[in-house]
Design an enzyme around this catalytic site. Structure first.
Site, mmCIF file in Angstrom:
data_model
loop_
_atom_site.group_PDB
_atom_site.id
_atom_site.type_symbol
_atom_site.label_atom_id
_atom_site.label_comp_id
_atom_site.label_asym_id
_atom_site.label_seq_id
_atom_site.Cartn_x
_atom_site.Cartn_y
_atom_site.Cartn_z
ATOM 1 N N SER A 147 0.731 -1.267 -0.032
ATOM 2 C CA SER A 147 -0.169 0.316 0.127
ATOM 3 C C SER A 147 0.982 1.448 0.032
ATOM 4 O O SER A 147 1.961 1.584 0.708
ATOM 5 C CB SER A 147 -0.685 0.004 0.841
ATOM 6 O OG SER A 147 -1.369 1.182 2.054
ATOM 7 N N TYR A 160 -4.421 -1.172 9.685
ATOM 8 C CA TYR A 160 -3.476 -1.091 8.402
ATOM 9 C C TYR A 160 -2.190 -0.545 7.826
ATOM 10 O O TYR A 160 -1.935 -1.117 7.356
ATOM 11 C CB TYR A 160 -4.848 -0.285 7.756
ATOM 12 C CG TYR A 160 -4.907 -0.131 6.233
ATOM 13 C CD1 TYR A 160 -5.057 -1.770 5.660
ATOM 14 C CD2 TYR A 160 -4.210 0.276 5.482
ATOM 15 C CE1 TYR A 160 -5.507 -1.850 4.066
ATOM 16 C CE2 TYR A 160 -3.844 0.030 3.936
ATOM 17 C CZ TYR A 160 -4.424 -1.076 3.631
ATOM 18 O OH TYR A 160 -4.568 -0.986 2.086
#
Ligand code: NAD
Length: 255
Positions: A147, A160
């Site tokens: 990410s 996350y």
């Protein structure tokens, strides 16, 4: 096809993709199948839409049902795939969740759910598949989905960010140990993509505008945008690419 393009062909390869029913996982399944792979799509629920897209292009797709929030999923996935295929050649660890919450309010349950799926399962599913590859000495390709938050801190998603930073670190760690077995471990770091993962962000007008204004390409990414990178990293063209995280982000990190 001329010789150089053969390097990108996935004909005769079996690819396992987690989180295959929707979003980026679906885009990756469609791309790998179009490049010739037999795709085994892992999901908790029906992959009918993915199966239909692949069938429309004449590709091969088999659905594998598993819930990756449980360790038992690993044996179940291997069993289901091996009922149809001799060996796995490509593993794409795409399934992942995000829980938006101020750092001050994060609970251990919230943390563990994100960490288990996004980090721990990525490691242990990779390990299970790599054991087969080390034993049969034929190597393979692992592609993890990282990410922008493997590089940056993010806002209101501390679990996350931690998990995706771990994915980038793990990609390098596994590449170091497994390159000698002909196993290429790499990652794709998608930018801001229009999927369920970013629904909340895209509905928040201010945040959505802020994000869009910072993307040099001037648009949110789509599941199809990650397809080419996935084919490359899954193919012989990436034989000497090890431990790298490739951003597919419309220029977000270049800014
Ligand atoms: P998504 O929410 O549409 O897809 C997530 C996928 O994970 C779904 O297929 C879902 O069914 C699967 N999944 C969730 N929990 C599972 C479980 N317990 N067992 C099995 N499967 C499970 O979002 P997406 O954007 O397509 O996300 C795919 C990956 O891309 C994730 O790892 C996400 O973190 C990553 N990512 C997304 C973006 C983005 O902007 N959309 C950016 C960077 C990284």
């Amino acid at each position: 096809m001329n010789d150089i393009m053969n390097l990108f062909s996935l004909n005769g390869k079996n690819a396992v993709v987690t989180g295959a029913n929707t979003g980026l996982g679906q885009g990756i399944c469609v791309a790998l199948a179009a490049a010739g792979a037999h795709v085994f799509g892992v999901a908790r629920r029906s992959c009918d839409e993915t199966a239909a897209k692949i069938a429309a292009e004449g590709g091969q797709f088999t659905e594998v049902r598993a819930d990756l929030s449980d360790f038992a999923a690993i044996d179940s996935i291997l069993e289901q795939v091996h009922a149809h295929a001799d060996r796995i050649d490509i593993l794409v660890n795409n399934a992942g969740i995000i829980k938006r919450c101020d750092a001050i309010d994060v609970t251990p349950e919230n943390w563990d759910a994100v960490d288990f799926l996004n980090e721990k399962m990525v490691f242990f599913l990779s390990q299970a598949v790599a054991k087969q590859w080390v034993a049969d000495k034929k190597g393979g390709k692992i592609i993890n989905i990282a990410s922008m938050l493997s590089f940056q801190g993010g806002i209101r998603v501390p679990a996350y960010t931690s998990s995706k930073s771990a994915v980038m670190g793990m990609t390098k760690a596994l590449a170091n140990e497994w390159a000698k077995y002909g196993i290429n471990v790499n990652a794709i770091a998608p930018g801001y993509m229009a999927t369920n993962n970013t629904n909340q962000l895209r509905q928040d007008e201010d945040r959505s505008e802020e994000i869009l204004a910072r993307i040099p390409a001037g648009r949110w990414g789509t599941p199809a945008d990650v397809g080419g990178a996935a084919i490359f990293l899954a193919s012989d063209a990436a034989a000497y690419v090890n431990g790298y995280t490739l951003a597919v982000d419309g220029g977000w990190l270049a800014r």
